[in-house]
Scaffold this motif. Structure first.
Motif, PDB file in Angstrom:
ATOM      1  N   GLU A  13      43.025 -49.094  50.666  1.00  0.00           N
ATOM      2  CA  GLU A  13      43.530 -49.769  51.860  1.00  0.00           C
ATOM      3  C   GLU A  13      44.184 -51.092  51.491  1.00  0.00           C
ATOM      4  N   ILE A  14      43.563 -51.767  50.553  1.00  0.00           N
ATOM      5  CA  ILE A  14      44.133 -53.030  50.096  1.00  0.00           C
ATOM      6  C   ILE A  14      45.508 -52.797  49.487  1.00  0.00           C
ATOM      7  N   GLU A  15      45.611 -51.712  48.746  1.00  0.00           N
ATOM      8  CA  GLU A  15      46.884 -51.405  48.090  1.00  0.00           C
ATOM      9  C   GLU A  15      48.005 -51.236  49.121  1.00  0.00           C
ATOM     10  N   LEU A  16      47.700 -50.507  50.169  1.00  0.00           N
ATOM     11  CA  LEU A  16      48.707 -50.313  51.202  1.00  0.00           C
ATOM     12  C   LEU A  16      49.011 -51.627  51.919  1.00  0.00           C
ATOM     13  N   ALA A  17      47.970 -52.371  52.190  1.00  0.00           N
ATOM     14  CA  ALA A  17      48.163 -53.648  52.872  1.00  0.00           C
ATOM     15  C   ALA A  17      49.078 -54.543  52.051  1.00  0.00           C
ATOM     16  N   ASP A  18      48.865 -54.563  50.756  1.00  0.00           N
ATOM     17  CA  ASP A  18      49.716 -55.382  49.893  1.00  0.00           C
ATOM     18  C   ASP A  18      51.175 -55.006  50.056  1.00  0.00           C
ATOM     19  N   PHE A  19      51.412 -53.712  50.117  1.00  0.00           N
ATOM     20  CA  PHE A  19      52.790 -53.247  50.290  1.00  0.00           C
ATOM     21  C   PHE A  19      53.387 -53.794  51.581  1.00  0.00           C
ATOM     22  N   PHE A  20      52.677 -53.623  52.664  1.00  0.00           N
ATOM     23  CA  PHE A  20      53.201 -54.093  53.948  1.00  0.00           C
ATOM     24  C   PHE A  20      53.343 -55.610  53.967  1.00  0.00           C
ATOM     25  N   VAL A  21      52.395 -56.282  53.384  1.00  0.00           N
ATOM     26  CA  VAL A  21      52.474 -57.738  53.346  1.00  0.00           C
ATOM     27  C   VAL A  21      53.726 -58.170  52.611  1.00  0.00           C
TER      28      VAL A  21
END
Lengths: 173, 173
Positions: A25-33
């Motif tokens: 989830e963090i990985e995806l969040a990083d992308f969106f961020v």
DNA sequence: CTGATGTTTCAATAAATTTTGAACCTAGGC
DNA sequence: GCCTAGGTTCAAAATTTATTGAAACATCAG
């Protein structure tokens, strides 16, 4: 904020205590961020969107706040932003009090709405100013090169304004 | 910074003292500042570009600093940014010591270069992460809806990466 | 109406970004 | 080599932007 009293397991109703984000989830969040950063959208907003995006069903306010470890204020403002830009929609079940949120079906449409809200006002506001700058330059007999530049800039602006409503229709997509 | 000793008129060579921006110049600068803001480009950079854009010939370092009332550091960094993004080019006359700057012929090309430098790295960096997130979701038997979303996100990212070099060729335009 | 839940507001604080300016390089003329 | 105009670097200061959390507000069940 408050350390969520590890494992309030037994009791029901006493502050549900949510898991922190998982690595994927963090990985995806990083992308969106990262992507959001390009458009100047705050981290907290991108995180909320990412969480909704990777979650199976709609999430309510407390869930979002809990899992992201974020203040109420940030969650409220973040949801407002996403709502205003038509990037999420609420799935309030009948008889239920709280709203539950999920991402809008089309991410593409969401991005378009976001872009529009940033670029369009700038273009509109600029219109008279640019025309004035050009007129001024002409009247003062500025160098042809400068006139040429300003003329092109005006054309661009006008065209962008004409095209905008076609490509990015005001109602949802 | 230092009040430029009003009218050091008579003397040559003693700190030329430049005019502050004229109203029409300010108007154009505001436009560029606004547009730049959307992409997270600092005000000072936009101001430098605007000044070069509305000026008849190329300007040197001191001119820019003087007219914008900006520190050396800002001018240096701003010019570096604009240079790096191929938005200005130097017209050093033979035998002259200082460089003089003017905007690149095509503003469109400049914007493209700017966008590319921001978006491309993000897309590239994201590629493996996104694939991993998807693989992870599949393996953990996540909801079909989530898998679907992540798949589409991956497709987007790949396509964007494929298209990027076509639309935004690395060498100048 | 009342109480409780759910959400928004906004002033204060924290964090991130930009700007400054003085010290430090660098290339070219002498 | 030595000097200097021209420019860069970078830590500190200023400014801008985001986040927090407590208080205010809204809405619904009873």
């Amino acid at each position: 904020m408050k350390p969520p009293s590890e494992k309030s397991a037994g009791r029901r109703k006493s502050r549900p205590s949510f898991e922190p984000l998982q690595p994927h989830e963090i990985e995806l969040a990083d992308f969106f961020v990262r992507m959001a950063g390009i458009l100047g959208v705050p981290r907290s907003v991108a995180e909320i969107y990412a969480l909704l995006y990777i979650s199976s069903g709609p999430l309510d306010f407390d869930h979002i706040q809990g899992r992201l470890g974020m203040s109420k204020g940030s969650v409220s403002q973040g949801l407002k932003f996403l709502r205003d830009h038509e990037m999420i929609l609420s799935v309030k079940e009948k008889g239920a009090r709280r709203e539950r949120w999920q991402p809008t079906p089309s991410l593409a449409a969401s991005l378009v709405a976001l872009l529009r809200s940033q670029v369009l006002p700038a273009l509109e506001q600029a219109q008279p100013g640019l025309q004035h700058v050009l007129a001024d330059a002409q009247q003062r007999g500025a160098q042809p090169e400068v006139i040429e530049r300003l003329t092109r800039l005006n054309r661009w602006n006008s065209r962008a304004l004409e095209l905008a409503p076609l490509l990015l229709p005001p109602p949802g997509v």
